[in-house]
Scaffold this active site. Structure first.
Site, short mmCIF file in Angstrom:
data_model
loop_
_atom_site.label_atom_id
_atom_site.label_comp_id
_atom_site.label_asym_id
_atom_site.label_seq_id
_atom_site.Cartn_x
_atom_site.Cartn_y
_atom_site.Cartn_z
N LYS A 177 0.84 -1.19 0.00
CA LYS A 177 0.00 0.00 0.00
C LYS A 177 0.88 1.25 0.00
O LYS A 177 1.95 1.23 0.59
CB LYS A 177 -0.86 0.03 1.27
CG LYS A 177 -2.01 -0.93 1.29
CD LYS A 177 -2.82 -0.75 2.58
CE LYS A 177 -3.92 -1.79 2.69
NZ LYS A 177 -4.95 -1.71 1.63
N ARG A 217 -10.10 -11.71 1.74
CA ARG A 217 -10.93 -12.77 1.15
C ARG A 217 -10.23 -14.12 1.19
O ARG A 217 -10.88 -15.15 1.22
CB ARG A 217 -11.36 -12.36 -0.26
CG ARG A 217 -10.22 -12.15 -1.21
CD ARG A 217 -10.62 -11.36 -2.45
NE ARG A 217 -10.71 -9.92 -2.18
CZ ARG A 217 -11.06 -9.01 -3.09
NH1 ARG A 217 -11.39 -9.39 -4.32
NH2 ARG A 217 -11.11 -7.74 -2.78
#
Ligand code: BES
Ligand code: MN
Ligand code: ZN
Length: 469
Positions: free
Chosen positions: A251, A325
């Site tokens: 990020k 996920r």
């Protein structure tokens, strides 16, 4: 904060009064001059506490806007509770009595939630501590007070967990916190270590953990009272990414600073288990939390790797920042063994959910019957942790097809919250609701009874939903 029942208010008690529809001032509380003052103040001030200093004590009066719809009015009272709390704290007041009102429960909730502080790292804690610690309440019932205490301490716990940086809350420490909560609130906890996770072939959790020095954990919580109304359990699953750097798909630093909050889903599940157990809800409830940090260390999973989830599904990892996920896939597969009546997951899953509706609501989707969604939605309006249902059309599945594996872990940028949910649904065979709490889990500025930082979102929503189940 301690709540207690009050029989009658004496002349020395600081007192808060919620005025009724006709703004009738309670008898014997104010003298002639004070009454005149309050009446004129009521004409000029809206939505603020009117304060009368009687030397031996203070009287605070609030005129609610009764034109508001019920849930809006209740929320306004929670906010009024928070503003009363800060008024009392700035004046170094310790106790307040609430004059009887049907709206007191919301005022008290706002007082409790608004009085939260995260002071762990201040060297001079006591200096910063709020003075307000006791609320006495005319006309309260023990049942209501117990419930308020249970729910607000569960929210406090959830906020503490989110606010604690990864330095003091890695996956093992998160598991220890769950064990501690289990002892305190009365539910069972079992923790799988890395060996057990390997034996179960939880390839999603292990892949995300590969770049980390700290081992992963898998936390199983259970509340199973004898009088449970449901034969098949309700399973709650919480994303426990104790820190999300993005992994090798690193990020940018501007969007990394809040990522200690990426275990907000797990905090909501631990908090909900705590409230449900403390209040002994007559339901069999299981909580599951896969936990790890997501880091780009030594042997980190790479974009392009193909991994295998515990159910045998292969996944091409296109972006290591779509890690939630992957770990949830293993947990959702694990949930099948309970043949659950319903599974709800909570996860700070996508920036796309934040882009879509901001911090004011929870993005919801899934395969559960409409009725379950409408009940959850009703709970959301009541506690003001509102949900918005997104579509779950099969066309979105196309976007997750990989040329070399069963699935890939990202879709397009468009509809990113939905493809994330769609990815998860691959690992379910039961009625399923996915809640993306990326927006409301963590806020940058205090707002009413929500302090800057972790909000504890999901705890009051799920507690209310389960209570009315
Ligand atoms: N934890 C983030 C999502 C997030 C974003 C939570 C902002 C709270 C605030 C999640 O793991 C993530 O990085 N998601 C990616 C997915 C993308 C790579 C498909 C995102 O939303 O950018
Ligand atoms: Mn991520
Ligand atoms: Zn994440």
């Amino acid at each position: 904060m301690q709540f207690s029942i009050k029989k009658n208010i004496s002349e020395k008690d600081n007192v808060a009064v919620i005025l009724n529809k006709t703004s009738n001032l309670p008898n014997g509380l104010l003298n002639q001059d004070e009454t005149t003052y309050v009446k004129s103040a009521l004409k000029n001030q809206k939505n603020t506490w009117i304060e009368v200093n009687q030397y031996a004590r203070k009287v605070f009066l609030f005129q609610p806007d009764y034109k508001k719809e019920e849930n809006q009015l209740n929320e306004a009272m929670r906010k009024a509770g928070a503003s009363l709390g800060s008024l009392l704290n700035t004046q170094k007041i310790k106790t307040v009595a609430l004059e009887e009102s049907s709206l007191n429960r919301y005022l008290a909730e706002g007082l409790a939630l608004g009085n939260y502080q995260y002071l762990r790292y201040f060297s001079k804690k006591n200096k910063k501590e709020n003075t307000l610690n006791k609320v006495q309440w005319v006309g309260a019932s023990k049942k209501l007070i117990d419930e308020l205490n249970a729910v607000s301490s569960a929210v406090y716990l959830s906020r503490d967990l989110v606010n604690t940086p990864v330095w003091d809350l890695n996956a093992t420490q998160l598991a220890n916190s769950a064990v501690k909560a289990g002892k305190e609130f009365g539910f069972d906890v079992e923790v799988f270590d890395k060996k057990k996770i390997e034996a179960l072939k939880m390839g999603g959790l292990l892949a995300v953990n590969k770049g980390s020095i700290d081992p992963p954990t898998f936390i199983i919580m259970e509340h199973k009272p004898k009088n449970a109304k449901n034969k098949k359990p309700i399973v709650l699953v919480g994303k426990g990414v104790v820190y999300d750097t993005g992994g090798l798909s690193l990020k940018p630093s501007t969007s990394m600073d809040e990522m200690k909050s990426d275990m907000g889903g797990s905090a909501a599940v631990i908090g909900t288990m705590s409230a449900a157990a403390k209040e002994n809800l007559p339901l069999h409830i299981i909580g599951l939390v896969p936990a790890t940090d997501n880091r780009p260390g030594g042997n980190a999973v790479t974009p392009g790797d193909v991994i295998t989830i515990s159910d045998g599904t292969t996944v091409e990892v296109m972006n290591t920042d779509a890690e939630g996920r992957l770990i949830l896939a293993d947990a959702l597969h694990y949930a099948k063994k309970y043949s659950p009546e319903m599974v709800i997951d909570l996860a700070t899953l996508t920036g796309a959910a934040v882009m879509a509706i901001g911090r004011y609501g929870i993005v919801a989707m899934g395969t559960a019957p409409d009725k379950a969604f409408s009940k959850l939605s009703k709970s959301g309006e009541e506690v003001y942790e509102r949900i918005v249902r997104f579509p779950f059309w099969e066309e979105y599945d196309e976007l997750l097809k990989s040329p070399i594996a069963d699935l890939k872990n990202i879709g397009t940028r468009e509809g990113g919250a939905i493809t994330a949910g769609k990815f998860l649904a691959n690992f379910t065979d039961y009625p399923y609701i996915h809640l993306d709490i990326a927006g409301p889990a963590f806020i940058n500025a205090t707002d009413g009874y929500l302090q800057k930082g972790g909000t504890g979102v999901g705890v009051r929503l799920l507690y209310n939903f389960l209570k009315n189940y």
